[in-house]
Design an enzyme around this catalytic site. Structure first.
Site, PDB file in Angstrom:
ATOM      1  N   ILE A  58       0.844  -1.199   0.000  1.00 10.69           N
ATOM      2  CA  ILE A  58       0.000   0.000   0.000  1.00 10.69           C
ATOM      3  C   ILE A  58       0.874   1.241   0.000  1.00 10.69           C
ATOM      4  O   ILE A  58       1.790   1.372   0.815  1.00 10.69           O
ATOM      5  CB  ILE A  58      -0.912   0.035   1.251  1.00 10.69           C
ATOM      6  N   LYS A  59       0.576   2.155  -0.922  1.00  9.10           N
ATOM      7  CA  LYS A  59       1.227   3.462  -0.917  1.00  9.10           C
ATOM      8  C   LYS A  59       0.233   4.490  -0.385  1.00  9.10           C
ATOM      9  O   LYS A  59      -0.896   4.571  -0.862  1.00  9.10           O
ATOM     10  CB  LYS A  59       1.680   3.874  -2.319  1.00  9.10           C
ATOM     11  N   GLN A  60       0.671   5.275   0.595  1.00 11.91           N
ATOM     12  CA  GLN A  60      -0.214   6.258   1.202  1.00 11.91           C
ATOM     13  C   GLN A  60       0.580   7.512   1.568  1.00 11.91           C
ATOM     14  O   GLN A  60       1.770   7.448   1.868  1.00 11.91           O
ATOM     15  CB  GLN A  60      -0.857   5.680   2.465  1.00 11.91           C
TER      16      GLN A  60
END
Length: 355
Positions: A237-239
């Site tokens: 996940i990129k956040q």
């Protein structure tokens, strides 16, 4: 190494390096490790080809076999327009220089558009893992619109030798339901073909900005976006790094009804410390079983200090690494390499531990 990191952190060094998390304990997390593929992904439904691709990712670059990743993402030529992105350093109009920066900068992977990676694939796809970003928001329609649409197919990414695919969903937007369905299907197909998946879990809705406070980076809302992302089997996940909290509360003011929340999110599971806010993002990624990488943000006057700070927060929160583009490619290549190495040094430094 630690002295240089402390120097970059300046007055915030003590707060960031000595903080102990008393909300969600580190013992509850699955933290990055050299055997993370065996510990987590090998027990999932991912096939052997996906496991091999994930292992290639964590076995490449300066962070090889640490469990942490440093990824160079350059999709801004579409997302922000090529001129706006590359005017500071026109060398990166040439796709080969993007890949060279990732390799010379010791990255685990390079993420970019179909065009960039296809044009360079025969020369470099076996030297560094490729992540093809399959959807984008284009800024040429007048007036500008904000919608992630497919630019490439999963099969095209596989054919050029990619190890993984990446995609963005604008959670909270009018188009988010369609995007969610499209990318869920794409991730399923990518796994069938043996590629891992990376999801940019971004929020986008003008109502998420209330007065002077922008809740697009609120821990409670971004945490839920992460949880939706892992639900469709994102492997990473990129956040964006959380900068505030209380998005659900703000959007439920004045009698409106939005989502569902619990006061314990704010009183027990988070504080206002950036490491605790990011820990909540990690918790929403199945307690760290799915790796969280935070974005490095736009280029500015204090790129090195900001990048190192973000890396420290991510690592101490239990995250998997950093994905930093503009700070690296909007400067001469030797400086870009130095910046990427400064980020990686945080993850290599044994003095910086999980809070």
């Amino acid at each position: 190494m630690i002295d240089q990191i402390v120097s970059y952190l300046g007055a915030e060094a003590d707060s960031l390096l000595r903080h102990e998390c008393t909300t969600i304990p580190k013992s509850a997390l699955t933290t990055p490790s050299p055997d993370i593929v065996t510990k987590v992904y090998a027990e999932s439904n991912r096939n052997n080809q996906v496991l091999r691709s994930l292992q290639q990712l964590i076995s490449t670059g300066r962070l090889a076999n640490t469990g942490y990743v440093s990824i160079l993402p350059v999709d801004q030529g579409i997302e922000h327009s090529a001129g706006a992105s590359f005017a500071k350093n026109p060398a990166y109009f040439d796709p080969e220089n993007i890949v060279k920066l990732a390799i010379e900068g010791g990255c685990n992977a390079v993420a970019s558009t179909l065009g960039v990676l296809a044009l360079t694939s025969r020369k470099y796809a076996h030297k560094i893992p490729y992540i093809v970003k399959i959807n984008h928001n284009e800024l040429l329609t007048y007036p500008n619109q904000f919608d992630q649409v497919l630019f490439a197919s999963v099969e095209q990414a596989w054919e050029l030798g990619a190890a993984g695919i990446g995609a963005t969903i604008y959670f909270g937007s009018d188009q988010s339901t369609r995007q969610l369905q499209e990318i869920s299907d794409a991730f399923h197909r990518a796994h069938e073909l043996g590629m891992f998946t990376v999801l940019w879990c971004y929020l986008r809705n003008p109502q998420f900005k209330q007065g002077k406070v922008d809740y697009h980076t609120a821990a409670d809302l971004t945490g839920q976006a992460n949880h939706l992302g892992v639900t469709i089997e994102a492997d990473i996940i990129k956040q964006k790094l959380p900068e505030t909290n209380g998005g659900y509360k703000a959007l439920n003011m004045e009698g409106s009804s939005y989502g569902k929340t619990d006061e314990r999110i704010y009183t027990e599971l988070t504080t206002d410390h950036p490491i605790d806010l990011t820990r909540y993002q990690v918790a929403n990624c199945y307690m760290g079983k799915i790796g969280l990488i935070n974005s490095g943000g736009p280029s500015g006057s204090n790129d090195f200090a900001e990048a190192v700070k973000t890396a420290v927060i991510n690592k101490r929160a239990g995250g998997m690494g950093l994905i930093s583009g503009r700070k690296a490619f909007q400067r001469p290549m030797d400086e870009g390499v130095k910046l990427l190495n400064a980020i990686q040094d945080v993850y290599l430094c044994e003095d910086i531990t999980i809070a």
